[in-house]
Enzyme design. Structure first.
Site, PDB file in Angstrom:
ATOM      1  N   LYS A   1       0.789   2.691   1.786  1.00  0.00           N
ATOM      2  CA  LYS A   1       1.964   2.345   2.593  1.00  0.00           C
ATOM      3  C   LYS A   1       2.849   3.574   2.804  1.00  0.00           C
ATOM      4  CE  LYS A   1       2.115  -1.002  -0.284  1.00  0.00           C
ATOM      5  NZ  LYS A   1       1.988  -2.127  -1.126  1.00  0.00           N
ATOM      6  N   LYS A   2       2.990   4.363   1.752  1.00  0.00           N
ATOM      7  CA  LYS A   2       3.861   5.539   1.852  1.00  0.00           C
ATOM      8  C   LYS A   2       3.307   6.542   2.867  1.00  0.00           C
ATOM      9  CE  LYS A   2       6.890   3.990  -0.352  1.00  0.00           C
ATOM     10  NZ  LYS A   2       8.260   3.878   0.133  1.00  0.00           N
TER      11      LYS A   2
ATOM     12  N   THR B   1      13.841  -4.044  -4.072  1.00  0.00           N
ATOM     13  CA  THR B   1      14.864  -3.501  -3.166  1.00  0.00           C
ATOM     14  C   THR B   1      15.098  -4.426  -1.968  1.00  0.00           C
ATOM     15  OG1 THR B   1      14.329  -1.278  -3.878  1.00  0.00           O
ATOM     16  CG2 THR B   1      15.425  -1.470  -1.758  1.00  0.00           C
TER      17      THR B   1
ATOM     18  N   ARG C   1      -5.504  -9.617  -5.146  1.00  0.00           N
ATOM     19  CA  ARG C   1      -5.329  -9.105  -6.525  1.00  0.00           C
ATOM     20  C   ARG C   1      -4.349  -9.983  -7.287  1.00  0.00           C
ATOM     21  NH1 ARG C   1      -3.057  -3.554  -5.504  1.00  0.00           N
ATOM     22  NH2 ARG C   1      -2.769  -3.519  -7.748  1.00  0.00           N
TER      23      ARG C   1
ATOM     24  N   SER D   1      -2.653   1.372  -3.498  1.00  0.00           N
ATOM     25  CA  SER D   1      -1.836   0.395  -2.783  1.00  0.00           C
ATOM     26  C   SER D   1      -0.472   0.996  -2.413  1.00  0.00           C
ATOM     27  CB  SER D   1      -1.671  -0.843  -3.664  1.00  0.00           C
ATOM     28  OG  SER D   1      -0.705  -1.703  -3.156  1.00  0.00           O
TER      29      SER D   1
ATOM     30  N   ASP E   1      10.399  10.560   1.135  1.00  0.00           N
ATOM     31  CA  ASP E   1      10.738   9.242   0.590  1.00  0.00           C
ATOM     32  C   ASP E   1      10.668   9.279  -0.939  1.00  0.00           C
ATOM     33  OD1 ASP E   1      11.400   6.561   0.486  1.00  0.00           O
ATOM     34  OD2 ASP E   1       9.483   5.821   1.234  1.00  0.00           O
ATOM     35  N   LYS E   2      11.181   8.213  -1.519  1.00  0.00           N
ATOM     36  CA  LYS E   2      11.153   8.047  -2.978  1.00  0.00           C
ATOM     37  C   LYS E   2      10.710   6.613  -3.249  1.00  0.00           C
ATOM     38  CE  LYS E   2      13.529   6.103  -6.386  1.00  0.00           C
ATOM     39  NZ  LYS E   2      13.938   4.703  -6.386  1.00  0.00           N
ATOM     40  N   HIS E   3       9.910   6.439  -4.300  1.00  0.00           N
ATOM     41  CA  HIS E   3       9.435   5.097  -4.634  1.00  0.00           C
ATOM     42  C   HIS E   3       9.503   4.893  -6.142  1.00  0.00           C
ATOM     43  CE1 HIS E   3       7.212   1.436  -3.695  1.00  0.00           C
ATOM     44  NE2 HIS E   3       6.544   1.616  -4.821  1.00  0.00           N
ATOM     45  N   SER E   4       9.826   3.677  -6.543  1.00  0.00           N
ATOM     46  CA  SER E   4       9.897   3.397  -7.980  1.00  0.00           C
ATOM     47  C   SER E   4       8.842   2.362  -8.348  1.00  0.00           C
ATOM     48  CB  SER E   4      11.299   2.862  -8.304  1.00  0.00           C
ATOM     49  OG  SER E   4      11.270   2.031  -9.438  1.00  0.00           O
TER      50      SER E   4
HETATM   51  N1  URA Z   1       3.370  -2.155  -5.638  1.00  0.00           N
HETATM   52  C1  URA Z   1       2.447  -2.080  -4.653  1.00  0.00           C
HETATM   53  O1  URA Z   1       2.752  -1.890  -3.487  1.00  0.00           O
HETATM   54  N2  URA Z   1       1.139  -2.206  -5.005  1.00  0.00           N
HETATM   55  C2  URA Z   1       0.738  -2.402  -6.271  1.00  0.00           C
HETATM   56  O2  URA Z   1      -0.444  -2.494  -6.506  1.00  0.00           O
HETATM   57  C3  URA Z   1       1.720  -2.489  -7.280  1.00  0.00           C
HETATM   58  C4  URA Z   1       3.036  -2.345  -6.940  1.00  0.00           C
END
Ligand code: URA
Length: 430
Positions: free
Chosen positions: A187-188, A120, A168, A183, A80-83
Protein backbone atom coordinates in the site's frame (compact mmCIF):
# COMPACT_ATOMS: atom_id res chain seq x y z
CA UNK A 1 0.72 -22.65 -15.27
CA UNK A 2 -2.10 -23.67 -12.95
CA UNK A 3 -2.76 -22.49 -9.38
CA UNK A 4 -2.29 -25.96 -7.86
CA UNK A 5 1.25 -26.17 -9.29
CA UNK A 6 2.25 -22.95 -7.52
CA UNK A 7 0.63 -24.03 -4.23
CA UNK A 8 2.33 -27.45 -4.37
CA UNK A 9 5.73 -25.88 -5.05
CA UNK A 10 5.43 -23.66 -1.96
CA UNK A 11 3.84 -26.46 0.06
CA UNK A 12 7.01 -28.48 -0.67
CA UNK A 13 9.17 -25.63 0.67
CA UNK A 14 10.52 -24.36 -2.66
CA UNK A 15 11.01 -20.69 -3.44
CA UNK A 16 8.46 -19.20 -5.85
CA UNK A 17 9.68 -17.19 -8.82
CA UNK A 18 8.47 -13.70 -9.72
CA UNK A 19 6.44 -15.17 -12.64
CA UNK A 20 4.69 -17.68 -10.35
CA UNK A 21 3.77 -15.01 -7.80
CA UNK A 22 2.56 -12.69 -10.57
CA UNK A 23 0.44 -15.48 -12.07
CA UNK A 24 -1.12 -16.16 -8.68
CA UNK A 25 -1.79 -12.54 -7.72
CA UNK A 26 -3.33 -11.74 -11.14
CA UNK A 27 -5.48 -14.85 -10.89
CA UNK A 28 -6.78 -13.86 -7.46
CA UNK A 29 -7.67 -10.35 -8.67
CA UNK A 30 -9.43 -11.59 -11.81
CA UNK A 31 -11.27 -14.33 -9.90
CA UNK A 32 -9.70 -17.12 -11.99
CA UNK A 33 -8.02 -18.35 -8.80
CA UNK A 34 -10.47 -19.11 -6.00
CA UNK A 35 -10.33 -17.82 -2.44
CA UNK A 36 -9.80 -21.43 -1.27
CA UNK A 37 -6.65 -21.61 -3.40
CA UNK A 38 -5.57 -18.18 -2.14
CA UNK A 39 -5.84 -19.40 1.47
CA UNK A 40 -3.73 -22.48 0.60
CA UNK A 41 -1.11 -20.20 -1.01
CA UNK A 42 -1.01 -17.87 2.01
CA UNK A 43 -0.97 -20.76 4.48
CA UNK A 44 1.97 -22.34 2.61
CA UNK A 45 3.88 -19.05 3.01
CA UNK A 46 2.80 -18.87 6.65
CA UNK A 47 4.02 -22.38 7.47
CA UNK A 48 7.09 -22.64 5.23
CA UNK A 49 8.32 -19.04 5.46
CA UNK A 50 8.86 -16.36 2.84
CA UNK A 51 12.32 -15.64 1.45
CA UNK A 52 13.54 -12.03 1.03
CA UNK A 53 13.15 -12.38 -2.77
CA UNK A 54 9.59 -13.66 -2.37
CA UNK A 55 8.73 -10.76 -0.05
CA UNK A 56 10.12 -8.26 -2.56
CA UNK A 57 8.27 -9.87 -5.47
CA UNK A 58 4.98 -10.28 -3.61
CA UNK A 59 5.11 -6.66 -2.41
CA UNK A 60 5.96 -5.15 -5.79
CA UNK A 61 3.45 -7.31 -7.64
CA UNK A 62 0.64 -6.45 -5.21
CA UNK A 63 1.43 -2.75 -5.83
CA UNK A 64 1.86 -3.04 -9.60
CA UNK A 65 -1.37 -4.98 -10.13
CA UNK A 66 -3.30 -2.09 -8.59
CA UNK A 67 -3.57 1.65 -8.93
CA UNK A 68 -0.39 3.61 -8.23
CA UNK A 69 -0.40 7.37 -7.74
CA UNK A 70 1.84 9.44 -9.99
CA UNK A 71 2.85 12.57 -8.12
CA UNK A 72 5.59 13.58 -10.56
CA UNK A 73 3.94 17.02 -10.96
CA UNK A 74 4.53 17.75 -7.27
CA UNK A 75 7.90 19.38 -6.91
CA UNK A 76 8.44 18.57 -3.26
CA UNK A 77 9.79 15.47 -1.56
CA UNK A 78 7.03 12.91 -0.94
CA UNK A 79 7.52 10.91 2.23
CA UNK A 80 5.31 8.91 4.58
CA UNK A 81 5.43 7.35 8.03
CA UNK A 82 3.67 4.20 9.19
CA UNK A 83 3.25 2.60 12.59
CA UNK A 84 2.74 -1.06 13.41
CA UNK A 85 0.06 -0.03 15.91
CA UNK A 86 -0.40 0.51 19.60
CA UNK A 87 -2.47 2.28 22.24
CA UNK A 88 -2.68 6.09 22.24
CA UNK A 89 -0.58 6.34 19.08
CA UNK A 90 -1.71 9.55 17.43
CA UNK A 91 1.71 10.40 15.94
CA UNK A 92 0.56 10.24 12.28
CA UNK A 93 -2.16 12.82 12.93
CA UNK A 94 0.32 15.30 14.47
CA UNK A 95 3.18 14.58 12.08
CA UNK A 96 1.26 15.10 8.83
CA UNK A 97 0.60 18.88 9.06
CA UNK A 98 4.06 19.56 10.48
CA UNK A 99 5.80 17.70 7.65
CA UNK A 100 3.64 19.56 5.12
CA UNK A 101 4.68 22.85 6.69
CA UNK A 102 8.33 21.77 6.50
CA UNK A 103 8.04 21.36 2.71
CA UNK A 104 7.25 17.65 2.43
CA UNK A 105 4.13 16.19 0.84
CA UNK A 106 2.45 13.28 2.61
CA UNK A 107 -0.09 11.07 0.79
CA UNK A 108 -1.00 8.87 3.75
CA UNK A 109 -3.03 5.71 3.20
CA UNK A 110 -3.86 4.61 6.69
CA UNK A 111 -5.61 1.76 8.50
CA UNK A 112 -8.20 0.97 11.13
CA UNK A 113 -7.73 -0.48 14.58
CA UNK A 114 -6.59 -4.09 14.57
CA UNK A 115 -7.34 -6.24 17.63
CA UNK A 116 -6.55 -4.28 20.78
CA UNK A 117 -4.85 -1.40 18.93
CA UNK A 118 -6.36 1.88 17.77
CA UNK A 119 -6.47 2.98 14.13
CA UNK A 120 -5.75 6.40 12.64
CA UNK A 121 -8.84 6.27 10.38
CA UNK A 122 -11.16 5.51 13.31
CA UNK A 123 -9.65 8.40 15.27
CA UNK A 124 -10.15 10.81 12.37
CA UNK A 125 -13.71 9.63 11.82
CA UNK A 126 -14.54 10.77 15.36
CA UNK A 127 -14.40 14.31 13.92
CA UNK A 128 -17.96 15.32 13.01
CA UNK A 129 -18.51 15.10 9.24
CA UNK A 130 -15.07 13.74 8.38
CA UNK A 131 -14.69 10.89 5.95
CA UNK A 132 -11.67 8.91 4.84
CA UNK A 133 -12.97 7.09 1.79
CA UNK A 134 -12.07 8.92 -1.42
CA UNK A 135 -11.55 8.17 -5.10
CA UNK A 136 -8.07 8.48 -6.56
CA UNK A 137 -9.13 11.67 -8.41
CA UNK A 138 -10.28 13.24 -5.16
CA UNK A 139 -6.99 12.25 -3.55
CA UNK A 140 -5.05 13.94 -6.38
CA UNK A 141 -7.06 17.12 -5.85
CA UNK A 142 -6.31 17.09 -2.10
CA UNK A 143 -2.64 16.50 -2.79
CA UNK A 144 -2.52 19.47 -5.19
CA UNK A 145 -4.43 21.70 -2.78
CA UNK A 146 -3.05 20.65 0.59
CA UNK A 147 0.09 18.59 -0.11
CA UNK A 148 -1.34 15.71 1.84
CA UNK A 149 -4.25 13.61 3.02
CA UNK A 150 -5.06 10.69 5.31
CA UNK A 151 -7.39 8.27 3.55
CA UNK A 152 -8.28 4.59 3.47
CA UNK A 153 -7.07 2.09 0.87
CA UNK A 154 -9.24 2.64 -2.23
CA UNK A 155 -10.80 -0.28 -4.14
CA UNK A 156 -8.03 -0.10 -6.73
CA UNK A 157 -4.97 0.26 -4.47
CA UNK A 158 -3.23 -3.09 -3.95
CA UNK A 159 -6.48 -5.04 -4.60
CA UNK A 160 -4.76 -8.38 -4.03
CA UNK A 161 -3.72 -7.22 -0.56
CA UNK A 162 -7.35 -6.33 0.17
CA UNK A 163 -8.43 -9.88 -0.70
CA UNK A 164 -5.44 -11.56 0.99
CA UNK A 165 -5.82 -9.45 4.12
CA UNK A 166 -9.45 -10.38 4.69
CA UNK A 167 -8.67 -14.07 4.01
CA UNK A 168 -5.72 -13.90 6.45
CA UNK A 169 -7.96 -12.32 9.04
CA UNK A 170 -10.69 -14.92 8.50
CA UNK A 171 -8.33 -17.92 8.51
CA UNK A 172 -5.80 -17.03 11.25
CA UNK A 173 -2.92 -16.11 8.92
CA UNK A 174 -2.37 -12.48 9.96
CA UNK A 175 0.65 -12.73 12.25
CA UNK A 176 3.33 -13.72 9.78
CA UNK A 177 6.20 -11.30 9.47
CA UNK A 178 6.73 -11.69 5.70
CA UNK A 179 3.01 -11.32 4.96
CA UNK A 180 2.77 -8.26 7.23
CA UNK A 181 5.75 -6.58 5.54
CA UNK A 182 4.43 -7.17 2.01
CA UNK A 183 0.91 -6.12 2.98
CA UNK A 184 2.00 -2.82 4.56
CA UNK A 185 4.55 -1.96 1.88
CA UNK A 186 2.30 -2.84 -1.08
CA UNK A 187 0.00 0.00 0.00
CA UNK A 188 2.81 2.39 0.87
CA UNK A 189 4.52 1.89 -2.53
CA UNK A 190 1.21 2.80 -4.23
CA UNK A 191 1.61 6.28 -2.73
CA UNK A 192 4.55 7.09 -5.06
CA UNK A 193 6.66 8.04 -2.03
CA UNK A 194 10.41 8.55 -2.09
CA UNK A 195 10.94 7.25 1.42
CA UNK A 196 9.20 5.81 4.44
CA UNK A 197 9.73 5.94 8.20
CA UNK A 198 8.42 2.79 9.90
CA UNK A 199 7.63 3.13 13.58
CA UNK A 200 7.85 -0.42 14.95
CA UNK A 201 6.18 -0.55 18.35
CA UNK A 202 7.67 -2.86 20.95
CA UNK A 203 6.14 -3.96 24.24
CA UNK A 204 3.10 -5.37 25.95
CA UNK A 205 0.72 -3.11 24.01
CA UNK A 206 2.24 -3.88 20.62
CA UNK A 207 2.02 -6.84 18.24
CA UNK A 208 5.78 -7.27 18.66
CA UNK A 209 6.05 -7.81 22.40
CA UNK A 210 9.84 -8.21 22.55
CA UNK A 211 12.68 -6.30 20.92
CA UNK A 212 13.92 -9.50 19.25
CA UNK A 213 10.50 -10.03 17.58
CA UNK A 214 10.44 -6.39 16.51
CA UNK A 215 13.96 -6.65 15.11
CA UNK A 216 12.98 -9.71 13.11
CA UNK A 217 10.15 -7.69 11.56
CA UNK A 218 12.49 -4.72 11.07
CA UNK A 219 15.07 -6.87 9.32
CA UNK A 220 12.43 -8.05 6.82
CA UNK A 221 11.51 -4.43 6.09
CA UNK A 222 15.20 -3.67 5.62
CA UNK A 223 15.69 -6.70 3.33
CA UNK A 224 12.95 -5.30 1.13
CA UNK A 225 14.47 -1.80 1.21
CA UNK A 226 17.85 -3.18 0.08
CA UNK A 227 16.40 -5.45 -2.62
CA UNK A 228 14.15 -2.73 -4.01
CA UNK A 229 16.58 0.15 -3.40
CA UNK A 230 13.89 1.92 -1.38
CA UNK A 231 14.85 4.55 1.26
CA UNK A 232 13.53 3.32 4.62
CA UNK A 233 14.21 4.23 8.23
CA UNK A 234 12.98 2.26 11.21
CA UNK A 235 12.21 3.86 14.56
CA UNK A 236 11.77 1.25 17.30
CA UNK A 237 9.58 2.79 20.01
CA UNK A 238 8.27 1.64 23.37
CA UNK A 239 4.67 0.43 23.77
CA UNK A 240 4.85 -0.82 27.36
CA UNK A 241 2.49 1.99 28.29
CA UNK A 242 -0.04 4.01 26.28
CA UNK A 243 1.58 6.79 24.26
CA UNK A 244 0.63 10.23 25.58
CA UNK A 245 -2.12 11.22 27.99
CA UNK A 246 -5.13 10.00 26.02
CA UNK A 247 -6.26 6.75 24.45
CA UNK A 248 -9.55 6.74 22.56
CA UNK A 249 -10.74 8.09 19.24
CA UNK A 250 -11.96 11.64 19.93
CA UNK A 251 -9.71 12.01 22.99
CA UNK A 252 -6.67 11.41 20.79
CA UNK A 253 -7.86 14.05 18.34
CA UNK A 254 -8.11 16.49 21.28
CA UNK A 255 -4.58 15.59 22.38
CA UNK A 256 -3.33 16.03 18.80
CA UNK A 257 -4.98 19.45 18.53
CA UNK A 258 -3.45 20.51 21.87
CA UNK A 259 -0.05 19.33 20.64
CA UNK A 260 -0.37 21.21 17.34
CA UNK A 261 -1.44 24.34 19.22
CA UNK A 262 1.58 23.99 21.52
CA UNK A 263 -0.70 23.67 24.55
CA UNK A 264 -0.16 20.48 26.53
CA UNK A 265 2.57 18.19 25.38
CA UNK A 266 3.37 14.83 26.88
CA UNK A 267 7.12 14.23 26.66
CA UNK A 268 6.98 10.60 25.54
CA UNK A 269 4.53 11.51 22.77
CA UNK A 270 6.73 14.47 21.86
CA UNK A 271 9.83 12.27 21.60
CA UNK A 272 8.21 9.75 19.23
CA UNK A 273 6.59 12.49 17.14
CA UNK A 274 9.76 14.57 16.84
CA UNK A 275 11.92 11.52 16.06
CA UNK A 276 9.49 10.38 13.35
CA UNK A 277 9.42 13.86 11.80
CA UNK A 278 13.22 14.14 11.96
CA UNK A 279 13.63 10.80 10.18
CA UNK A 280 11.12 11.78 7.47
CA UNK A 281 12.96 15.07 6.89
CA UNK A 282 16.32 13.28 6.72
CA UNK A 283 14.80 10.91 4.10
CA UNK A 284 13.55 13.89 2.08
CA UNK A 285 17.06 14.92 1.08
CA UNK A 286 16.84 18.40 2.68
CA UNK A 287 20.26 19.32 4.01
CA UNK A 288 19.30 19.87 7.61
CA UNK A 289 20.63 18.48 10.87
CA UNK A 290 18.56 17.30 13.85
CA UNK A 291 18.84 20.60 15.74
CA UNK A 292 17.70 22.60 12.72
CA UNK A 293 14.76 20.27 12.17
CA UNK A 294 13.70 20.57 15.84
CA UNK A 295 13.77 24.37 15.57
CA UNK A 296 11.63 24.16 12.43
CA UNK A 297 9.11 21.86 14.14
CA UNK A 298 8.82 24.27 17.06
CA UNK A 299 8.43 27.24 14.77
CA UNK A 300 5.73 25.40 12.83
CA UNK A 301 3.80 24.82 16.05
CA UNK A 302 4.44 28.17 17.75
CA UNK A 303 3.59 30.20 14.64
CA UNK A 304 0.19 28.48 14.39
CA UNK A 305 0.97 27.17 10.88
CA UNK A 306 0.90 23.48 11.87
CA UNK A 307 -2.61 23.79 13.32
CA UNK A 308 -3.78 25.87 10.36
CA UNK A 309 -2.67 23.11 7.95
CA UNK A 310 -4.30 20.45 10.13
CA UNK A 311 -7.60 22.39 10.03
CA UNK A 312 -7.36 22.79 6.26
CA UNK A 313 -6.86 19.06 5.78
CA UNK A 314 -9.70 18.18 8.12
CA UNK A 315 -12.01 20.64 6.34
CA UNK A 316 -11.05 19.21 2.93
CA UNK A 317 -12.03 15.77 4.21
CA UNK A 318 -15.43 17.08 5.37
CA UNK A 319 -14.65 17.49 9.09
CA UNK A 320 -15.81 20.24 11.48
CA UNK A 321 -13.62 20.70 14.52
CA UNK A 322 -15.79 23.25 16.38
CA UNK A 323 -18.91 21.12 15.84
CA UNK A 324 -17.00 18.14 17.23
CA UNK A 325 -16.18 19.90 20.50
CA UNK A 326 -19.88 20.75 20.76
CA UNK A 327 -20.90 17.15 19.96
CA UNK A 328 -18.64 15.64 22.63
CA UNK A 329 -19.30 18.22 25.36
CA UNK A 330 -21.67 15.89 27.22
CA UNK A 331 -19.16 13.06 27.47
CA UNK A 332 -19.47 11.45 30.91
CA UNK A 333 -16.48 10.61 33.08
CA UNK A 334 -15.55 8.43 36.00
CA UNK A 335 -12.43 8.62 38.19
CA UNK A 336 -10.49 5.40 38.44
CA UNK A 337 -8.85 5.53 41.87
CA UNK A 338 -5.69 3.77 43.08
CA UNK A 339 -6.65 1.03 45.55
CA UNK A 340 -3.11 0.92 46.97
CA UNK A 341 0.13 2.91 46.82
CA UNK A 342 3.14 1.98 44.74
CA UNK A 343 4.98 2.34 41.46
CA UNK A 344 2.41 2.05 38.70
CA UNK A 345 2.73 -0.43 35.85
CA UNK A 346 0.39 -0.95 32.89
CA UNK A 347 -0.51 -4.11 31.03
CA UNK A 348 -1.04 -2.11 27.87
CA UNK A 349 -2.60 -5.01 25.97
CA UNK A 350 -5.33 -5.24 28.63
CA UNK A 351 -5.76 -1.44 28.57
CA UNK A 352 -6.29 -1.70 24.81
CA UNK A 353 -8.88 -4.44 25.25
CA UNK A 354 -10.69 -2.43 27.95
CA UNK A 355 -10.72 0.59 25.63
CA UNK A 356 -12.15 -1.58 22.85
CA UNK A 357 -14.82 -2.91 25.19
CA UNK A 358 -15.67 0.65 26.28
CA UNK A 359 -15.97 2.15 22.81
CA UNK A 360 -16.58 -0.58 20.29
CA UNK A 361 -18.56 -3.40 21.83
CA UNK A 362 -22.19 -3.71 22.91
CA UNK A 363 -23.15 -0.09 22.38
CA UNK A 364 -26.76 0.74 21.56
CA UNK A 365 -27.14 0.04 17.84
CA UNK A 366 -23.63 -1.48 17.91
CA UNK A 367 -22.21 1.89 16.89
CA UNK A 368 -18.70 2.94 17.84
CA UNK A 369 -18.76 5.36 20.77
CA UNK A 370 -16.09 7.76 19.52
CA UNK A 371 -16.15 9.70 22.80
CA UNK A 372 -14.93 6.64 24.74
CA UNK A 373 -11.44 6.30 26.15
CA UNK A 374 -9.03 6.96 28.98
CA UNK A 375 -7.19 10.04 30.16
CA UNK A 376 -4.09 9.03 32.11
CA UNK A 377 -2.56 10.97 34.99
CA UNK A 378 0.58 8.85 35.44
CA UNK A 379 3.37 7.29 33.43
CA UNK A 380 4.58 3.78 34.05
CA UNK A 381 7.04 3.86 36.97
CA UNK A 382 5.49 6.95 38.64
CA UNK A 383 4.76 6.60 42.36
CA UNK A 384 1.01 6.73 43.03
CA UNK A 385 -0.61 7.17 46.44
CA UNK A 386 -3.65 5.20 47.49
CA UNK A 387 -6.84 7.11 46.48
CA UNK A 388 -5.07 9.18 43.80
CA UNK A 389 -7.02 9.42 40.55
CA UNK A 390 -5.05 7.19 38.20
CA UNK A 391 -7.11 7.99 35.13
CA UNK A 392 -10.50 9.11 33.93
CA UNK A 393 -12.78 6.71 32.07
CA UNK A 394 -14.80 8.66 29.50
CA UNK A 395 -17.70 7.93 27.19
CA UNK A 396 -21.35 8.41 26.36
CA UNK A 397 -22.45 5.25 28.23
CA UNK A 398 -21.74 5.56 31.97
CA UNK A 399 -23.47 2.23 32.59
CA UNK A 400 -20.29 0.62 31.24
CA UNK A 401 -17.87 2.37 33.60
CA UNK A 402 -18.08 -0.12 36.52
CA UNK A 403 -17.33 -3.08 34.26
CA UNK A 404 -14.44 -1.24 32.59
CA UNK A 405 -13.12 -0.25 35.98
CA UNK A 406 -12.90 -3.92 37.00
CA UNK A 407 -11.05 -4.71 33.75
CA UNK A 408 -8.59 -1.96 34.64
CA UNK A 409 -8.02 -3.60 38.06
CA UNK A 410 -6.33 -6.43 36.15
CA UNK A 411 -4.46 -4.11 33.78
CA UNK A 412 -2.92 -1.73 36.32
CA UNK A 413 -0.68 -2.83 39.18
CA UNK A 414 1.18 -1.02 41.96
CA UNK A 415 4.54 -2.33 43.04
CA UNK A 416 6.63 -1.68 46.16
CA UNK A 417 9.72 -2.03 44.05
CA UNK A 418 10.81 0.90 41.93
CA UNK A 419 10.19 0.30 38.23
CA UNK A 420 12.64 1.49 35.62
CA UNK A 421 11.24 4.31 33.49
CA UNK A 422 11.73 3.57 29.82
CA UNK A 423 12.58 6.07 27.15
CA UNK A 424 9.93 6.11 24.42
CA UNK A 425 12.56 5.81 21.67
CA UNK A 426 14.45 2.53 21.72
CA UNK A 427 16.61 3.01 18.62
CA UNK A 428 16.68 4.19 15.03
CA UNK A 429 18.00 2.05 12.17
CA UNK A 430 18.55 3.09 8.57
N1 URA B 1 -1.39 -3.82 8.57
C1 URA B 1 -1.50 -4.16 7.27
O1 URA B 1 -1.81 -3.35 6.41
N2 URA B 1 -1.24 -5.45 6.92
C2 URA B 1 -0.88 -6.38 7.82
O2 URA B 1 -0.65 -7.50 7.43
C3 URA B 1 -0.78 -6.01 9.17
C4 URA B 1 -1.03 -4.71 9.53
Amino acid sequence: MIAQEVIIKKRDKNELSREEILFFVEGVISGKISHKQAVAFLMAFFINGISPAEITNLTQIMTETGFKFDFSKIKRPIIDKHSTGGIGDKVSIILLPILIDLGISVPMISGRGLGHTGGTLDKLESIVGLFTSFTEDEAYTMMEKNNGFIISQTENIAPADKIFYSLRDECGIVDNIGLIVSSILSKKLSEDIQGLTMDIKVGNGAFMTSLSMAEELGSKFMDFAKHANFPLTIVYSDMNEPLGKMAGNWLEIVESIDFLKGKKVDNRLKDVTYESIIQCVLLSGFELDREEIILMIEDSINSGRAYEIFEKIITSQGGHIENSYEYYKNTQEFSYIAKSSGYIQYDTYQIGLANYQLGYKNNPGNLIDYSAGFEFNFHSGDFVNQNDEVLKIKGFFPEKFEEISSLLDKAITFSDIEIEKRSSIIKVVN
